[in-house]
Motif scaffolding. Structure first.
Motif, mmCIF file in Angstrom:
data_model
loop_
_atom_site.group_PDB
_atom_site.id
_atom_site.type_symbol
_atom_site.label_atom_id
_atom_site.label_comp_id
_atom_site.label_asym_id
_atom_site.label_seq_id
_atom_site.Cartn_x
_atom_site.Cartn_y
_atom_site.Cartn_z
ATOM 1 N N ASN A 156 -15.328 3.628 21.291
ATOM 2 C CA ASN A 156 -16.381 3.134 20.419
ATOM 3 C C ASN A 156 -17.057 1.956 21.099
ATOM 4 O OD1 ASN A 156 -14.514 1.106 20.183
ATOM 5 N ND2 ASN A 156 -14.604 0.975 17.955
ATOM 6 N N ASN A 157 -17.957 1.283 20.385
ATOM 7 C CA ASN A 157 -18.812 0.285 21.026
ATOM 8 C C ASN A 157 -18.047 -0.854 21.690
ATOM 9 O OD1 ASN A 157 -21.083 1.696 20.330
ATOM 10 N ND2 ASN A 157 -21.340 0.650 18.364
ATOM 11 N N ASP A 158 -16.939 -1.281 21.081
ATOM 12 C CA ASP A 158 -16.224 -2.409 21.684
ATOM 13 C C ASP A 158 -15.059 -1.954 22.549
ATOM 14 O OD1 ASP A 158 -14.366 -3.448 18.678
ATOM 15 O OD2 ASP A 158 -14.297 -1.633 19.890
ATOM 16 N N ASN A 159 -14.998 -0.656 22.811
ATOM 17 C CA ASN A 159 -14.004 -0.084 23.727
ATOM 18 C C ASN A 159 -12.560 -0.314 23.284
ATOM 19 O OD1 ASN A 159 -15.904 0.963 25.562
ATOM 20 N ND2 ASN A 159 -16.149 -1.040 26.518
ATOM 21 N N SER A 160 -12.334 -0.562 21.993
ATOM 22 C CA SER A 160 -10.968 -0.826 21.555
ATOM 23 C C SER A 160 -10.262 0.417 21.025
ATOM 24 C CB SER A 160 -10.950 -1.922 20.485
ATOM 25 O OG SER A 160 -11.721 -1.534 19.372
ATOM 26 N N ILE A 161 -11.030 1.375 20.498
ATOM 27 C CA ILE A 161 -10.431 2.591 19.967
ATOM 28 C C ILE A 161 -10.675 3.733 20.945
ATOM 29 C CG2 ILE A 161 -10.453 4.282 18.090
ATOM 30 C CD1 ILE A 161 -11.400 2.003 16.246
ATOM 31 N N ILE A 162 -9.605 4.382 21.362
ATOM 32 C CA ILE A 162 -9.694 5.489 22.315
ATOM 33 C C ILE A 162 -9.318 6.785 21.587
ATOM 34 C CG2 ILE A 162 -8.750 6.484 24.434
ATOM 35 C CD1 ILE A 162 -8.132 3.594 25.333
ATOM 36 N N ILE A 163 -10.168 7.785 21.726
ATOM 37 C CA ILE A 163 -9.875 9.129 21.198
ATOM 38 C C ILE A 163 -9.446 9.990 22.382
ATOM 39 C CG2 ILE A 163 -10.758 11.144 19.977
ATOM 40 C CD1 ILE A 163 -10.723 8.654 18.246
ATOM 41 N N ARG A 164 -8.270 10.573 22.280
ATOM 42 C CA ARG A 164 -7.755 11.390 23.383
ATOM 43 C C ARG A 164 -6.916 12.529 22.833
ATOM 44 N NH1 ARG A 164 -2.393 10.401 23.862
ATOM 45 N NH2 ARG A 164 -1.548 8.359 23.261
ATOM 46 N N ASN A 165 -6.569 13.462 23.718
ATOM 47 C CA ASN A 165 -5.673 14.544 23.319
ATOM 48 C C ASN A 165 -4.242 14.031 23.189
ATOM 49 O OD1 ASN A 165 -7.769 16.566 25.201
ATOM 50 N ND2 ASN A 165 -7.279 17.079 23.091
ATOM 51 N N ILE A 166 -3.519 14.653 22.302
ATOM 52 C CA ILE A 166 -2.127 14.277 22.061
ATOM 53 C C ILE A 166 -1.233 14.814 23.183
ATOM 54 C CG2 ILE A 166 -0.166 14.723 20.524
ATOM 55 C CD1 ILE A 166 -2.235 14.817 18.217
ATOM 56 N N ALA A 167 -0.246 14.018 23.564
ATOM 57 C CA ALA A 167 0.756 14.427 24.556
ATOM 58 C C ALA A 167 2.132 14.490 23.886
ATOM 59 C CB ALA A 167 0.782 13.441 25.712
ATOM 60 N N SER A 168 3.052 15.160 24.519
ATOM 61 C CA SER A 168 4.386 15.344 23.937
ATOM 62 C C SER A 168 5.061 14.020 23.592
ATOM 63 C CB SER A 168 5.280 16.133 24.905
ATOM 64 O OG SER A 168 4.779 17.441 25.091
ATOM 65 N N GLU A 169 4.838 13.015 24.429
ATOM 66 C CA GLU A 169 5.490 11.720 24.179
ATOM 67 C C GLU A 169 4.933 11.004 22.953
ATOM 68 O OE1 GLU A 169 2.782 11.182 27.886
ATOM 69 O OE2 GLU A 169 4.146 12.704 27.059
ATOM 70 N N ASP A 170 3.803 11.484 22.427
ATOM 71 C CA ASP A 170 3.205 10.883 21.226
ATOM 72 C C ASP A 170 3.846 11.389 19.937
ATOM 73 O OD1 ASP A 170 1.210 9.551 22.783
ATOM 74 O OD2 ASP A 170 0.012 11.384 22.810
ATOM 75 N N ILE A 171 4.584 12.465 20.017
ATOM 76 C CA ILE A 171 5.044 13.160 18.810
ATOM 77 C C ILE A 171 5.832 12.265 17.847
ATOM 78 C CG2 ILE A 171 6.601 14.983 17.980
ATOM 79 C CD1 ILE A 171 5.530 16.767 20.218
ATOM 80 N N PRO A 172 6.845 11.510 18.286
ATOM 81 C CA PRO A 172 7.584 10.673 17.323
ATOM 82 C C PRO A 172 6.670 9.682 16.592
ATOM 83 C CG PRO A 172 8.799 10.840 19.386
ATOM 84 C CD PRO A 172 7.448 11.439 19.635
ATOM 85 N N GLU A 173 5.691 9.144 17.300
ATOM 86 C CA GLU A 173 4.774 8.175 16.692
ATOM 87 C C GLU A 173 3.875 8.852 15.656
ATOM 88 O OE1 GLU A 173 1.950 4.479 18.249
ATOM 89 O OE2 GLU A 173 2.875 5.837 19.716
ATOM 90 N N ILE A 174 3.483 10.091 15.928
ATOM 91 C CA ILE A 174 2.621 10.807 14.991
ATOM 92 C C ILE A 174 3.405 11.240 13.747
ATOM 93 C CG2 ILE A 174 1.250 12.918 14.662
ATOM 94 C CD1 ILE A 174 0.307 12.547 17.567
ATOM 95 N N VAL A 175 4.650 11.593 13.912
ATOM 96 C CA VAL A 175 5.491 11.911 12.748
ATOM 97 C C VAL A 175 5.581 10.695 11.830
ATOM 98 C CG1 VAL A 175 7.842 12.451 11.995
ATOM 99 C CG2 VAL A 175 6.830 13.719 13.894
ATOM 100 N N GLU A 176 5.753 9.517 12.404
ATOM 101 C CA GLU A 176 5.803 8.287 11.613
ATOM 102 C C GLU A 176 4.449 7.993 10.974
ATOM 103 O OE1 GLU A 176 7.364 5.303 9.582
ATOM 104 O OE2 GLU A 176 8.526 6.697 10.835
#
Length: 217
Positions: A5-25
């Protein structure tokens, strides 16, 4: 894929396997009532999504922390606006019915952490999905959106009447109003879409047509 976004603080990316526990939470924090009923992603669901269709799974990252996510698959409906349940559309959440021969990106889920709402993150995730629809030359994006506030009006009107009032701007619904503001069209009501006390199991069938779609011979 990565979008800032404009201030470069939020990144939109594809999910990776290592993200799974964080997404479950994240799911537990985003949907506490549904979590109690076991209606959120488990690790095996997310592993299946990434294995089957990695391009369709997005997350929003802020300061190295995942604050939102969305899950999608490609499918076809015959006829275009047939009644269906969430379980039917997503193969019980496993996405094993995903096919690139389909013409529609199906939005299976979008969750934002309660502390991060109002920042435009859900719109960024929808934009990422729209970009994917255009990239894959799909005809449209569709979803069933929970009628989030319907339980508060159920004694006064039907789900159809409620949705029509939201479309006219006479009522505001946390989910449907947001989707309408993001260019989606309300098609019809889907009854018994998923077990949900807020919507009384009703969802709105929504559709976004790809303006750059090129029909294949």
């Amino acid at each position: 894929m990565s979008t800032n976004n404009n201030d470069n603080s939020i990144i939109i990316r594809n999910i990776a396997s290592e993200d799974i526990p964080e997404i479950v939470e994240l799911q537990k924090q985003s949907f506490p009532l549904m979590a109690k009923d076991g209606l959120i992603w488990d690790e095996y669901h997310l592993e299946s999504h990434i294995k089957i269709f990695p391009e369709g799974q997005f997350c929003a990252e802020l300061g190295g922390k995942i604050i939102a996510s969305s899950s999608s698959l490609v499918t076809s409906l015959t006829p275009d606006y047939q009644d269906h349940t969430w379980k039917q559309a997503t193969a019980y959440g496993m996405f094993t019915n995903h096919t690139l021969k389909g013409d529609s990106l199906y939005g299976a889920d979008l969750s934002t952490h309660p502390d991060s709402r109002g920042l435009g993150i859900a719109t960024m995730l929808y934009d990422a999905r729209k970009d994917l629809v255009i990239k894959l030359n799909l005809r449209r994006m569709i979803a069933g959106g929970r009628l989030f506030n319907y339980s508060e009006y159920a004694e006064k009107m039907s789900a159809q009447e409620y949705a029509e009032k939201v479309v006219k701007g006479e009522l505001k619904d946390l989910v449907l109003s947001f989707q309408l503001n993001n260019g989606f069209k309300f098609i019809k009501i889907l009854p018994n879409y998923m077990k949900d006390s807020r919507s009384l199991n009703y969802a709105s069938f929504i559709e976004w047509i790809n303006p750059k779609y090129v029909p294949q011979k």
